[in-house]
Motif scaffolding. Structure first.
Motif, PDB file in Angstrom:
ATOM      1  N   GLN A   1      33.610  91.855  65.163  1.00 14.31           N
ATOM      2  CA  GLN A   1      34.245  90.553  65.008  1.00 14.31           C
ATOM      3  C   GLN A   1      34.015  89.738  66.273  1.00 14.31           C
ATOM      4  OE1 GLN A   1      38.404  90.690  63.918  1.00 14.31           O
ATOM      5  NE2 GLN A   1      38.324  88.599  63.166  1.00 14.31           N
ATOM      6  N   ALA A   2      33.269  88.671  66.122  1.00 19.10           N
ATOM      7  CA  ALA A   2      33.056  87.755  67.227  1.00 19.10           C
ATOM      8  C   ALA A   2      34.226  86.775  67.290  1.00 19.10           C
ATOM      9  CB  ALA A   2      31.741  87.002  67.032  1.00 19.10           C
ATOM     10  N   GLN A   3      34.438  86.221  68.446  1.00 16.01           N
ATOM     11  CA  GLN A   3      35.556  85.305  68.634  1.00 16.01           C
ATOM     12  C   GLN A   3      35.468  84.136  67.668  1.00 16.01           C
ATOM     13  OE1 GLN A   3      36.014  83.995  72.662  1.00 16.01           O
ATOM     14  NE2 GLN A   3      38.071  83.214  72.331  1.00 16.01           N
ATOM     15  N   GLY A   4      36.530  83.898  66.930  1.00 12.67           N
ATOM     16  CA  GLY A   4      36.577  82.779  66.010  1.00 12.67           C
ATOM     17  C   GLY A   4      35.877  83.011  64.686  1.00 12.67           C
ATOM     18  N   LYS A   5      35.375  84.226  64.477  1.00  9.63           N
ATOM     19  CA  LYS A   5      34.651  84.515  63.234  1.00  9.63           C
ATOM     20  C   LYS A   5      35.315  85.665  62.492  1.00  9.63           C
ATOM     21  CE  LYS A   5      30.155  82.851  64.798  1.00  9.63           C
ATOM     22  NZ  LYS A   5      28.698  83.166  64.912  1.00  9.63           N
ATOM     23  N   ALA A   6      34.930  85.811  61.238  1.00  9.50           N
ATOM     24  CA  ALA A   6      35.476  86.882  60.420  1.00  9.50           C
ATOM     25  C   ALA A   6      34.862  88.224  60.813  1.00  9.50           C
ATOM     26  CB  ALA A   6      35.198  86.593  58.948  1.00  9.50           C
ATOM     27  N   ARG A   7      35.596  89.288  60.540  1.00  9.32           N
ATOM     28  CA  ARG A   7      35.078  90.627  60.785  1.00  9.32           C
ATOM     29  C   ARG A   7      33.940  90.896  59.793  1.00  9.32           C
ATOM     30  NH1 ARG A   7      39.499  95.122  62.055  1.00  9.32           N
ATOM     31  NH2 ARG A   7      40.021  93.356  63.407  1.00  9.32           N
ATOM     32  N   GLU A   8      32.844  91.478  60.286  1.00 10.88           N
ATOM     33  CA  GLU A   8      31.688  91.676  59.422  1.00 10.88           C
ATOM     34  C   GLU A   8      31.130  93.087  59.547  1.00 10.88           C
ATOM     35  OE1 GLU A   8      28.433  89.141  60.498  1.00 10.88           O
ATOM     36  OE2 GLU A   8      28.301  89.915  62.538  1.00 10.88           O
ATOM     37  N   PHE A   9      30.502  93.513  58.476  1.00  8.03           N
ATOM     38  CA  PHE A   9      29.865  94.827  58.423  1.00  8.03           C
ATOM     39  C   PHE A   9      28.643  94.871  59.320  1.00  8.03           C
ATOM     40  CE2 PHE A   9      28.138  98.662  56.811  1.00  8.03           C
ATOM     41  CZ  PHE A   9      26.788  98.443  56.562  1.00  8.03           C
ATOM     42  N   VAL A  10      28.454  96.004  60.001  1.00  4.84           N
ATOM     43  CA  VAL A  10      27.298  96.195  60.862  1.00  4.84           C
ATOM     44  C   VAL A  10      26.424  97.347  60.363  1.00  4.84           C
ATOM     45  CG1 VAL A  10      26.525  96.841  63.180  1.00  4.84           C
ATOM     46  CG2 VAL A  10      28.452  95.267  62.895  1.00  4.84           C
ATOM     47  N   ALA A  11      27.043  98.531  60.204  1.00  8.38           N
ATOM     48  CA  ALA A  11      26.247  99.701  59.833  1.00  8.38           C
ATOM     49  C   ALA A  11      27.129 100.740  59.155  1.00  8.38           C
ATOM     50  CB  ALA A  11      25.579 100.307  61.065  1.00  8.38           C
ATOM     51  N   TYR A  12      26.474 101.575  58.361  1.00  6.36           N
ATOM     52  CA  TYR A  12      27.151 102.586  57.542  1.00  6.36           C
ATOM     53  C   TYR A  12      26.407 103.907  57.667  1.00  6.36           C
ATOM     54  CZ  TYR A  12      27.658 104.941  52.922  1.00  6.36           C
ATOM     55  OH  TYR A  12      27.823 105.830  51.889  1.00  6.36           O
ATOM     56  N   ILE A  13      27.152 105.011  57.624  1.00 10.24           N
ATOM     57  CA  ILE A  13      26.530 106.326  57.656  1.00 10.24           C
ATOM     58  C   ILE A  13      27.344 107.261  56.780  1.00 10.24           C
ATOM     59  CG2 ILE A  13      27.778 107.070  59.744  1.00 10.24           C
ATOM     60  CD1 ILE A  13      25.165 108.526  60.567  1.00 10.24           C
ATOM     61  N   ASP A  14      26.658 108.050  55.967  1.00 11.75           N
ATOM     62  CA  ASP A  14      27.414 108.956  55.111  1.00 11.75           C
ATOM     63  C   ASP A  14      27.841 110.188  55.908  1.00 11.75           C
ATOM     64  OD1 ASP A  14      24.705 110.529  53.174  1.00 11.75           O
ATOM     65  OD2 ASP A  14      25.252 110.678  55.278  1.00 11.75           O
ATOM     66  N   ALA A  15      28.605 111.059  55.260  1.00 10.68           N
ATOM     67  CA  ALA A  15      29.255 112.157  55.985  1.00 10.68           C
ATOM     68  C   ALA A  15      28.266 113.126  56.626  1.00 10.68           C
ATOM     69  CB  ALA A  15      30.197 112.904  55.043  1.00 10.68           C
ATOM     70  N   LEU A  16      27.115 113.337  55.969  1.00  6.75           N
ATOM     71  CA  LEU A  16      26.139 114.301  56.465  1.00  6.75           C
ATOM     72  C   LEU A  16      24.938 113.646  57.121  1.00  6.75           C
ATOM     73  CD1 LEU A  16      26.218 116.865  53.511  1.00  6.75           C
ATOM     74  CD2 LEU A  16      27.465 116.925  55.687  1.00  6.75           C
ATOM     75  N   GLU A  17      25.046 112.365  57.412  1.00  5.79           N
ATOM     76  CA  GLU A  17      23.991 111.613  58.096  1.00  5.79           C
ATOM     77  C   GLU A  17      22.692 111.600  57.287  1.00  5.79           C
ATOM     78  OE1 GLU A  17      23.375 112.783  62.176  1.00  5.79           O
ATOM     79  OE2 GLU A  17      22.770 110.772  62.770  1.00  5.79           O
ATOM     80  N   ARG A  18      22.798 111.613  55.975  1.00  2.00           N
ATOM     81  CA  ARG A  18      21.599 111.543  55.134  1.00  2.00           C
ATOM     82  C   ARG A  18      21.217 110.111  54.819  1.00  2.00           C
ATOM     83  NH1 ARG A  18      23.922 115.407  50.533  1.00  2.00           N
ATOM     84  NH2 ARG A  18      25.540 113.830  50.849  1.00  2.00           N
TER      85      ARG A  18
ATOM     86  N   CYS B   1      34.478 105.835  48.281  1.00  2.00           N
ATOM     87  CA  CYS B   1      33.539 106.258  49.316  1.00  2.00           C
ATOM     88  C   CYS B   1      32.327 107.013  48.780  1.00  2.00           C
ATOM     89  CB  CYS B   1      34.248 107.123  50.344  1.00  2.00           C
ATOM     90  SG  CYS B   1      35.680 106.313  51.104  1.00  2.00           S
ATOM     91  N   PHE B   2      32.224 107.199  47.464  1.00  2.00           N
ATOM     92  CA  PHE B   2      31.101 107.958  46.922  1.00  2.00           C
ATOM     93  C   PHE B   2      29.821 107.147  46.875  1.00  2.00           C
ATOM     94  CE2 PHE B   2      33.223 111.773  46.014  1.00  2.00           C
ATOM     95  CZ  PHE B   2      34.504 111.457  45.653  1.00  2.00           C
ATOM     96  N   ALA B   3      29.930 105.863  47.056  1.00  2.00           N
ATOM     97  CA  ALA B   3      28.756 105.001  47.129  1.00  2.00           C
ATOM     98  C   ALA B   3      28.952 104.048  48.295  1.00  2.00           C
ATOM     99  CB  ALA B   3      28.571 104.224  45.832  1.00  2.00           C
ATOM    100  N   PHE B   4      27.863 103.489  48.766  1.00  2.00           N
ATOM    101  CA  PHE B   4      27.931 102.565  49.888  1.00  2.00           C
ATOM    102  C   PHE B   4      28.851 101.403  49.583  1.00  2.00           C
ATOM    103  CE2 PHE B   4      26.992  99.870  53.277  1.00  2.00           C
ATOM    104  CZ  PHE B   4      26.576  98.628  52.808  1.00  2.00           C
ATOM    105  N   THR B   5      29.684 101.076  50.541  1.00  2.00           N
ATOM    106  CA  THR B   5      30.497  99.879  50.439  1.00  2.00           C
ATOM    107  C   THR B   5      30.614  99.260  51.815  1.00  2.00           C
ATOM    108  OG1 THR B   5      32.655  98.963  49.878  1.00  2.00           O
ATOM    109  CG2 THR B   5      32.642 101.208  50.726  1.00  2.00           C
ATOM    110  N   GLN B   6      30.638  97.937  51.852  1.00  2.00           N
ATOM    111  CA  GLN B   6      30.871  97.223  53.096  1.00  2.00           C
ATOM    112  C   GLN B   6      32.128  96.377  53.003  1.00  2.00           C
ATOM    113  OE1 GLN B   6      28.153  93.818  53.901  1.00  2.00           O
ATOM    114  NE2 GLN B   6      27.007  94.579  52.138  1.00  2.00           N
TER     115      GLN B   6
END
Length: 125
Positions: A38-55, A102-107
Motif C-alpha cells: 500500500q503506497a501512501q494515499g493509494k489502495a492496498r494492492e496485490f503483489v505476489a502469490y505463492i502456494d503452500a509447497l512453492e509449486r 485458498c484452493f485456487a489463486f486469489t488476489q
C-alpha cells in the motif's frame, strides 16, 4: 490463527536490491501466502502469490521481473526479493495468509488474514 511479522524494510536507492521477510508464529507449510503493498494515499494492492509447497507463484503485472516471492517452510518464513528497485515500489508491504477460497489463486483482499504491520520500503532517486 497464525501471526505474521514482517521485517527488512528501509530506505534504499534506485537500482538497489532488498529482501523483506515474513516470519510466522507457528508452522505455516499449509498456508497459501501472498504479498500486498500500500503506497501512501493509494489502495492496498496485490503483489505476489505463492502456494503452500512453492509449486506456483503469480505476480501482478507491475512487478513481474523485479520482485520474487519465495518461502522456506523449514524456517516458517516468507520472502520477497526486490531487485533493480525504482521509486514506484515505495510502499508498506504486507504478507497475509490466505484464509478463504485458498484452493485456487486469489488476489482478493477479503480472502487473506493475519495482516501484520508491514515494513516500509522507500526507494529514493
Amino acid at each position: 490463527q497464525v501471526e505474521l511479522v514482517e521485517s527488512g524494510g528501509g530506505l534504499v536507492q534506485a537500482g538497489d536490491s532488498l529482501r523483506i521477510s515474513c516470519k510466522a508464529s507457528r508452522p505455516f507449510h499449509n498456508y497459501v501466502m501472498a504479498w500486498f503493498r500500500q503506497a501512501q494515499g493509494k489502495a492496498r494492492e496485490f503483489v505476489a502469490y505463492i502456494d503452500a509447497l512453492e509449486r506456483d507463484t503469480i505476480y501482478s503485472d507491475s512487478v513481474k521481473g523485479r520482485l520474487t516471492i519465495s518461502r522456506d517452510n523449514g524456517k516458517d518464513t516468507l520472502y520477497l526479493q526486490m531487485d533493480n528497485l525504482n521509486p514506484e515500489v515505495t510502499a508498506v508491504y504486507f504478507c497475509p495468509a490466505c484464509t478463504k477460497s485458498c484452493f485456487a489463486f486469489t488476489q482478493e483482499l477479503s480472502a487473506y488474514g493475519s495482516w501484520g504491520q508491514g515494513p516500509q520500503v522507500t526507494v529514493s532517486t
